[in-house]
Scaffold this active site. Structure first.
Site, PDB file in Angstrom:
ATOM      1  N   ARG A  18       0.816  -1.221   0.000  1.00 50.63           N
ATOM      2  CA  ARG A  18       0.000   0.000   0.000  1.00 50.63           C
ATOM      3  C   ARG A  18       0.844   1.264   0.000  1.00 50.63           C
ATOM      4  O   ARG A  18       0.302   2.372   0.019  1.00 50.63           O
ATOM      5  CB  ARG A  18      -0.922   0.020   1.227  1.00 50.63           C
ATOM      6  CG  ARG A  18      -2.247  -0.668   1.009  1.00 50.63           C
ATOM      7  CD  ARG A  18      -3.112   0.094   0.019  1.00 50.63           C
ATOM      8  NE  ARG A  18      -4.303  -0.631  -0.323  1.00 50.63           N
ATOM      9  CZ  ARG A  18      -5.446  -0.523   0.345  1.00 50.63           C
ATOM     10  NH1 ARG A  18      -5.511   0.241   1.443  1.00 50.63           N
ATOM     11  NH2 ARG A  18      -6.512  -1.198  -0.029  1.00 50.63           N
ATOM     12  N   HIS A  43      14.937 -11.018   5.618  1.00 47.07           N
ATOM     13  CA  HIS A  43      15.730 -11.469   4.475  1.00 47.07           C
ATOM     14  C   HIS A  43      15.507 -10.454   3.346  1.00 47.07           C
ATOM     15  O   HIS A  43      14.694 -10.684   2.461  1.00 47.07           O
ATOM     16  CB  HIS A  43      15.277 -12.856   4.051  1.00 47.07           C
ATOM     17  CG  HIS A  43      16.093 -13.435   2.930  1.00 47.07           C
ATOM     18  ND1 HIS A  43      16.221 -14.793   2.747  1.00 47.07           N
ATOM     19  CD2 HIS A  43      16.800 -12.867   1.921  1.00 47.07           C
ATOM     20  CE1 HIS A  43      16.968 -15.028   1.681  1.00 47.07           C
ATOM     21  NE2 HIS A  43      17.337 -13.877   1.167  1.00 47.07           N
ATOM     22  N   HIS A  50       9.918  -7.102   0.004  1.00 53.94           N
ATOM     23  CA  HIS A  50       9.265  -7.194   1.312  1.00 53.94           C
ATOM     24  C   HIS A  50      10.123  -6.487   2.366  1.00 53.94           C
ATOM     25  O   HIS A  50       9.949  -5.292   2.581  1.00 53.94           O
ATOM     26  CB  HIS A  50       8.897  -8.621   1.716  1.00 53.94           C
ATOM     27  CG  HIS A  50       9.926  -9.678   1.404  1.00 53.94           C
ATOM     28  ND1 HIS A  50      11.261  -9.538   1.691  1.00 53.94           N
ATOM     29  CD2 HIS A  50       9.807 -10.915   0.832  1.00 53.94           C
ATOM     30  CE1 HIS A  50      11.903 -10.637   1.327  1.00 53.94           C
ATOM     31  NE2 HIS A  50      11.060 -11.465   0.793  1.00 53.94           N
ATOM     32  N   GLU A  74      19.251 -12.208   6.838  1.00 48.44           N
ATOM     33  CA  GLU A  74      19.584 -13.237   5.869  1.00 48.44           C
ATOM     34  C   GLU A  74      19.689 -12.611   4.480  1.00 48.44           C
ATOM     35  O   GLU A  74      19.023 -11.616   4.176  1.00 48.44           O
ATOM     36  CB  GLU A  74      18.484 -14.309   5.841  1.00 48.44           C
ATOM     37  CG  GLU A  74      18.214 -14.944   7.186  1.00 48.44           C
ATOM     38  CD  GLU A  74      17.492 -16.260   7.084  1.00 48.44           C
ATOM     39  OE1 GLU A  74      16.901 -16.555   6.043  1.00 48.44           O
ATOM     40  OE2 GLU A  74      17.549 -17.008   8.069  1.00 48.44           O
ATOM     41  N   HIS A 195      12.766 -22.569   6.753  1.00 45.69           N
ATOM     42  CA  HIS A 195      12.058 -22.550   5.460  1.00 45.69           C
ATOM     43  C   HIS A 195      10.907 -23.564   5.457  1.00 45.69           C
ATOM     44  O   HIS A 195      11.111 -24.767   5.565  1.00 45.69           O
ATOM     45  CB  HIS A 195      12.960 -22.796   4.255  1.00 45.69           C
ATOM     46  CG  HIS A 195      12.356 -22.221   3.010  1.00 45.69           C
ATOM     47  ND1 HIS A 195      12.675 -20.984   2.505  1.00 45.69           N
ATOM     48  CD2 HIS A 195      11.409 -22.723   2.195  1.00 45.69           C
ATOM     49  CE1 HIS A 195      11.958 -20.756   1.422  1.00 45.69           C
ATOM     50  NE2 HIS A 195      11.180 -21.793   1.213  1.00 45.69           N
ATOM     51  N   GLY A 217       8.610 -17.671   9.176  1.00 45.73           N
ATOM     52  CA  GLY A 217       7.908 -16.448   8.805  1.00 45.73           C
ATOM     53  C   GLY A 217       6.658 -16.688   7.978  1.00 45.73           C
ATOM     54  O   GLY A 217       5.555 -16.287   8.363  1.00 45.73           O
ATOM     55  N   HIS A 218       6.836 -17.376   6.839  1.00 45.57           N
ATOM     56  CA  HIS A 218       5.689 -17.496   5.920  1.00 45.57           C
ATOM     57  C   HIS A 218       4.504 -18.199   6.580  1.00 45.57           C
ATOM     58  O   HIS A 218       3.409 -17.642   6.685  1.00 45.57           O
ATOM     59  CB  HIS A 218       6.110 -18.237   4.655  1.00 45.57           C
ATOM     60  CG  HIS A 218       5.060 -18.222   3.591  1.00 45.57           C
ATOM     61  ND1 HIS A 218       4.897 -17.183   2.718  1.00 45.57           N
ATOM     62  CD2 HIS A 218       4.096 -19.132   3.302  1.00 45.57           C
ATOM     63  CE1 HIS A 218       3.872 -17.444   1.921  1.00 45.57           C
ATOM     64  NE2 HIS A 218       3.375 -18.606   2.255  1.00 45.57           N
TER      65      HIS A 218
HETATM   66  C1  LIG Z   1      16.516 -18.380   3.634  1.00 48.71           C
HETATM   67  C2  LIG Z   1      15.103 -18.659   3.902  1.00 48.71           C
HETATM   68  O1  LIG Z   1      14.640 -19.781   3.809  1.00 48.71           O
HETATM   69  C3  LIG Z   1      14.176 -17.565   4.221  1.00 48.71           C
HETATM   70  O2  LIG Z   1      14.815 -16.347   4.391  1.00 48.71           O
HETATM   71  C4  LIG Z   1      13.215 -17.441   3.087  1.00 48.71           C
HETATM   72  O3  LIG Z   1      13.974 -17.334   1.931  1.00 48.71           O
HETATM   73  C5  LIG Z   1      12.311 -16.290   3.212  1.00 48.71           C
HETATM   74  O4  LIG Z   1      12.355 -15.567   2.013  1.00 48.71           O
HETATM   75  P1  LIG Z   1      10.962 -15.127   1.356  1.00 48.71           P
HETATM   76  O5  LIG Z   1      10.163 -14.534   2.497  1.00 48.71           O
HETATM   77  O6  LIG Z   1      11.388 -14.140   0.319  1.00 48.71           O
HETATM   78  O7  LIG Z   1      10.321 -16.366   0.829  1.00 48.71           O
HETATM   79  N1  LIG Z   2      15.496 -18.904   7.218  1.00 46.98           N
HETATM   80  C1  LIG Z   2      14.097 -19.242   7.121  1.00 46.98           C
HETATM   81  C2  LIG Z   2      13.280 -18.028   7.389  1.00 46.98           C
HETATM   82  O1  LIG Z   2      13.792 -17.017   7.822  1.00 46.98           O
HETATM   83  C3  LIG Z   2      11.833 -18.078   7.173  1.00 46.98           C
HETATM   84  O2  LIG Z   2      11.455 -19.006   6.202  1.00 46.98           O
HETATM   85  P1  LIG Z   2       9.862 -19.201   6.023  1.00 46.98           P
HETATM   86  O3  LIG Z   2       9.319 -19.605   7.360  1.00 46.98           O
HETATM   87  O4  LIG Z   2       9.322 -17.850   5.604  1.00 46.98           O
HETATM   88  O5  LIG Z   2       9.719 -20.261   4.981  1.00 46.98           O
END
Ligand SMILES: CC(=O)[C@@H](O)[C@H](O)COP(=O)(O)O
Ligand SMILES: NCC(=O)COP(=O)(O)O
Length: 241
Positions: A18, A43, A50, A74, A195, A217-218
């Site tokens: 936004r 990262h 992002h 990262e 990840h 994170g995701h």
């Molecule tokens: C190295 C790793 O696994 C995370 O930093 C992941 O790459 C997150 O990056 P994205 O949020 O861009 O998917």
């Molecule tokens: N190094 C993994 C990270 O920072 C987060 O990965 P994800 O949980 O977003 O797949």
């Protein structure tokens, strides 16, 4: 117990969608640390889709108020990334062999091929007191070389573990990660992991105690849509305690 470092990339993605500072990454980091997370991770990628390089500096300033908690940055060690890391001085830097146009991280380092490039980078970061982590596929035979090029820790790339978790391959894949973690420990390295970890798969990976820190994170962000951010962070902390 395994430390939880919450990756705030997806908060940054929402913010950037936004063009306003909402949600605020630093506010979400503060909330996450106040809930008991050990640290936060970003990262930043070259396109800063992002997490941004400004987030790195802003989060560092926040973490100064949280002694004992950590900032992990990262990324691929290109010139701009390294300048940001050397300026921001995070507690930990995880080097990831990503191309700029990758959708997400999808492989670990080929240290045998990249060692000449990695050694000086690792040396420069460690000279600043920054812990250096190498993002690695779970291959036990590669761990000694990670130590030889100067890494303090490895981060096991856990996409394969996560994708196989709900299959009959789970036990065999988990064993491979445990073997890789033990090889890293035997080589004198610490072990992180990350990840695609989520509430369903994180406990089994960490229960033997070999893993010092997971960065998530995701899935955590998606799970927060269902359970709420505070509840999800607490759920992870419970599973990792
Ligand atoms: C190295 C790793 O696994 C995370 O930093 C992941 O790459 C997150 O990056 P994205 O949020 O861009 O998917
Ligand atoms: N190094 C993994 C990270 O920072 C987060 O990965 P994800 O949980 O977003 O797949």
């Amino acid at each position: 117990m395994t430390h939880l470092s919450v990756n705030l990339n997806k908060i940054g993605l929402l913010r950037n969608s936004r063009g306003r500072d909402y949600p605020n990454v630093v506010e979400m980091a503060k909330r996450t640390l106040d809930l008991g997370a050990f640290g936060v991770t970003i990262h930043p990628r070259p396109d800063q889709r992002h997490a941004t390089y400004k987030d790195a500096h802003d989060l560092k300033n926040l973490l100064k108020k949280y002694p004992g908690k950590e900032l992990n940055i990262e990324g691929f060690p290109d010139k701009e990334f390294l300048n940001v890391v050397l300026e921001a001085q995070p507690d930990q830097c995880t080097l990831v062999p990503d191309d700029p146009n990758q959708l997400t991280s999808d492989h670990g380092w080929n240290i045998a091929r990249d060692q000449d490039a990695l050694r000086p980078v690792i040396g420069k970061l460690k000279a600043q007191g920054i812990r250096v982590v190498l993002f690695m596929d779970p291959i036990a035979e590669n761990m000694k070389l990670a130590k030889e090029v100067g890494a303090d820790r490895v981060e096991l790339y856990t996409e394969e573990y996560a994708s196989q978790y709900d299959t009959e391959e789970r036990a065999a894949v988990l064993q491979r990660y445990q073997d890789a973690a033990q090889a890293a420990l035997d080589a004198g390295l610490g072990v992180n992991a990350g990840h695609d970890l989520d509430l369903s798969n994180v406990e089994a990976l960490c229960e033997n105690g070999a893993i010092t820190e997971v960065s998530i994170g995701h899935a955590l962000t998606v799970e927060a849509l269902e359970y709420g951010w505070d509840n999800v962070v607490k759920m992870y902390l419970e599973k990792l305690s």
